[in-house]
Design a protein around this motif. Structure first.
Motif, PDB file in Angstrom:
ATOM      1  N   SER A  24       5.719 -19.830   8.936  1.00  0.00           N
ATOM      2  CA  SER A  24       6.211 -19.224  10.176  1.00  0.00           C
ATOM      3  C   SER A  24       5.088 -18.102  10.545  1.00  0.00           C
ATOM      4  O   SER A  24       5.555 -17.636  11.671  1.00  0.00           O
ATOM      5  N   VAL A  25       4.607 -17.686   9.586  1.00  0.00           N
ATOM      6  CA  VAL A  25       3.771 -16.439   9.851  1.00  0.00           C
ATOM      7  C   VAL A  25       2.163 -16.874   9.863  1.00  0.00           C
ATOM      8  O   VAL A  25       1.304 -15.899  10.077  1.00  0.00           O
ATOM      9  N   LYS A  26       1.745 -17.987   9.445  1.00  0.00           N
ATOM     10  CA  LYS A  26       0.467 -18.391   9.552  1.00  0.00           C
ATOM     11  C   LYS A  26      -0.208 -18.053  10.794  1.00  0.00           C
ATOM     12  O   LYS A  26       0.268 -18.682  11.753  1.00  0.00           O
ATOM     13  N   GLY A  27      -1.428 -17.486  10.763  1.00  0.00           N
ATOM     14  CA  GLY A  27      -2.107 -16.967  11.984  1.00  0.00           C
ATOM     15  C   GLY A  27      -1.634 -15.785  12.432  1.00  0.00           C
ATOM     16  O   GLY A  27      -2.334 -15.216  13.534  1.00  0.00           O
ATOM     17  N   ARG A  28      -0.726 -15.317  12.158  1.00  0.00           N
ATOM     18  CA  ARG A  28      -0.186 -13.994  12.754  1.00  0.00           C
ATOM     19  C   ARG A  28      -0.191 -12.725  11.543  1.00  0.00           C
ATOM     20  O   ARG A  28      -0.418 -11.666  12.030  1.00  0.00           O
ATOM     21  N   PHE A  29       0.126 -13.072  10.260  1.00  0.00           N
ATOM     22  CA  PHE A  29       0.199 -12.179   9.389  1.00  0.00           C
ATOM     23  C   PHE A  29      -0.970 -12.317   8.503  1.00  0.00           C
ATOM     24  O   PHE A  29      -1.389 -13.641   8.194  1.00  0.00           O
ATOM     25  N   THR A  30      -1.462 -11.231   7.779  1.00  0.00           N
ATOM     26  CA  THR A  30      -2.624 -11.221   6.981  1.00  0.00           C
ATOM     27  C   THR A  30      -2.205 -10.347   5.934  1.00  0.00           C
ATOM     28  O   THR A  30      -1.845  -9.096   5.939  1.00  0.00           O
ATOM     29  N   ILE A  31      -2.348 -10.920   4.451  1.00  0.00           N
ATOM     30  CA  ILE A  31      -2.030 -10.156   3.332  1.00  0.00           C
ATOM     31  C   ILE A  31      -3.325  -9.850   2.752  1.00  0.00           C
ATOM     32  O   ILE A  31      -4.323 -10.541   2.736  1.00  0.00           O
ATOM     33  N   SER A  32      -3.546  -8.688   2.338  1.00  0.00           N
ATOM     34  CA  SER A  32      -4.821  -8.050   1.661  1.00  0.00           C
ATOM     35  C   SER A  32      -4.828  -6.862   0.616  1.00  0.00           C
ATOM     36  O   SER A  32      -3.506  -6.458   0.640  1.00  0.00           O
ATOM     37  N   LEU A  33      -5.564  -6.775  -0.236  1.00  0.00           N
ATOM     38  CA  LEU A  33      -5.508  -5.836  -0.880  1.00  0.00           C
ATOM     39  C   LEU A  33      -6.496  -4.800  -1.135  1.00  0.00           C
ATOM     40  O   LEU A  33      -7.845  -5.164  -0.931  1.00  0.00           O
ATOM     41  N   ASP A  34      -6.407  -3.489  -1.628  1.00  0.00           N
ATOM     42  CA  ASP A  34      -7.245  -2.449  -1.958  1.00  0.00           C
ATOM     43  C   ASP A  34      -7.284  -2.193  -3.264  1.00  0.00           C
ATOM     44  O   ASP A  34      -6.228  -1.343  -3.804  1.00  0.00           O
ATOM     45  N   ASN A  35      -7.941  -2.676  -4.320  1.00  0.00           N
ATOM     46  CA  ASN A  35      -7.822  -2.174  -5.554  1.00  0.00           C
ATOM     47  C   ASN A  35      -8.023  -0.924  -5.967  1.00  0.00           C
ATOM     48  O   ASN A  35      -7.579  -0.399  -6.937  1.00  0.00           O
ATOM     49  N   ALA A  36      -8.880  -0.211  -5.143  1.00  0.00           N
ATOM     50  CA  ALA A  36      -9.225   1.082  -5.379  1.00  0.00           C
ATOM     51  C   ALA A  36      -7.947   1.990  -5.289  1.00  0.00           C
ATOM     52  O   ALA A  36      -7.756   3.172  -5.782  1.00  0.00           O
ATOM     53  N   LYS A  37      -7.027   1.697  -4.213  1.00  0.00           N
ATOM     54  CA  LYS A  37      -5.844   2.507  -3.961  1.00  0.00           C
ATOM     55  C   LYS A  37      -4.627   1.852  -4.535  1.00  0.00           C
ATOM     56  O   LYS A  37      -3.361   2.254  -4.253  1.00  0.00           O
ATOM     57  N   ASN A  38      -4.637   0.907  -5.276  1.00  0.00           N
ATOM     58  CA  ASN A  38      -3.418  -0.063  -5.793  1.00  0.00           C
ATOM     59  C   ASN A  38      -2.528  -0.406  -4.803  1.00  0.00           C
ATOM     60  O   ASN A  38      -1.335  -0.334  -5.007  1.00  0.00           O
ATOM     61  N   THR A  39      -3.160  -0.816  -3.653  1.00  0.00           N
ATOM     62  CA  THR A  39      -2.106  -1.262  -2.432  1.00  0.00           C
ATOM     63  C   THR A  39      -2.444  -2.503  -2.038  1.00  0.00           C
ATOM     64  O   THR A  39      -3.610  -3.020  -1.877  1.00  0.00           O
ATOM     65  N   VAL A  40      -1.515  -3.363  -1.432  1.00  0.00           N
ATOM     66  CA  VAL A  40      -1.474  -4.249  -0.865  1.00  0.00           C
ATOM     67  C   VAL A  40      -0.966  -4.326   0.361  1.00  0.00           C
ATOM     68  O   VAL A  40       0.110  -3.382   0.705  1.00  0.00           O
ATOM     69  N   TYR A  41      -1.352  -4.765   1.597  1.00  0.00           N
ATOM     70  CA  TYR A  41      -1.180  -4.785   2.853  1.00  0.00           C
ATOM     71  C   TYR A  41      -0.465  -5.934   3.444  1.00  0.00           C
ATOM     72  O   TYR A  41      -1.085  -6.827   3.030  1.00  0.00           O
ATOM     73  N   LEU A  42       0.258  -5.824   4.506  1.00  0.00           N
ATOM     74  CA  LEU A  42       0.693  -7.067   5.221  1.00  0.00           C
ATOM     75  C   LEU A  42       0.392  -6.617   6.518  1.00  0.00           C
ATOM     76  O   LEU A  42       1.211  -5.827   7.231  1.00  0.00           O
ATOM     77  N   GLN A  43      -0.692  -6.972   7.302  1.00  0.00           N
ATOM     78  CA  GLN A  43      -1.023  -6.997   8.650  1.00  0.00           C
ATOM     79  C   GLN A  43      -0.244  -7.849   9.568  1.00  0.00           C
ATOM     80  O   GLN A  43      -0.414  -9.212   9.424  1.00  0.00           O
ATOM     81  N   MET A  44       0.642  -7.340  10.437  1.00  0.00           N
ATOM     82  CA  MET A  44       1.381  -8.305  11.219  1.00  0.00           C
ATOM     83  C   MET A  44       1.149  -8.144  12.557  1.00  0.00           C
ATOM     84  O   MET A  44       1.556  -7.010  13.243  1.00  0.00           O
TER      85      MET A  44
END
Length: 125
Positions: A63-83
């Motif tokens: 349902s979210v393929k092509g619209r949402f992107t998950i990524s991570l920044d190890n230096a910031k201990n952060t995972v993002y969800l771009q929607m």
């Protein structure tokens, strides 16, 4: 004890974008699988996307393929969800969760050990 804190939720119109952030208190040298889930009122919790912090392997719900992107920044201990291209049906409380790299069903809530408190996303038509 791993702690997760989500942020970035809000209200947008259909077609708009939001970026959710999940700060994980520690990125163990062993690595984690970090997932984003959502739950709308009266519905079951749904796995949206997940990423393994070792190898950066990702998984998305259809349902979210092509619209949402998950990524991570190890230096910031952060995972993002771009929607992007948000739809009213994306309206829900969004949670991030962390579990071991041994997770075989990264979009299954029962696989995860640690959960954040959630951030609300509301998409109006």
């Amino acid at each position: 004890q791993v702690q997760l804190v989500e942020s970035g939720g809000g209200s947008v119109q259909a077609g708009g974008s939001l970026r959710l952030s999940c700060v994980v208190s520690e990125f163990s040298y062993r690595g984690y699988c970090v997932g984003w889930f959502r739950q709308a009122p009266g519905k079951e919790r749904e796995g949206v996307a997940a990423i393994y912090t070792v190898g950066n392997v990702t998984s998305y719900a259809d349902s979210v393929k092509g619209r949402f992107t998950i990524s991570l920044d190890n230096a910031k201990n952060t995972v993002y969800l771009q929607m992007n291209s948000l739809k009213p049906e994306d309206t829900a409380m969004y949670y991030c969760a962390a579990g071991s790299l041994a997770i075989v069903g990264p979009r299954q809530p029962y696989e995860y050990d640690y959960w954040g408190q959630g951030t609300q996303v509301t998409v109006s038509s």
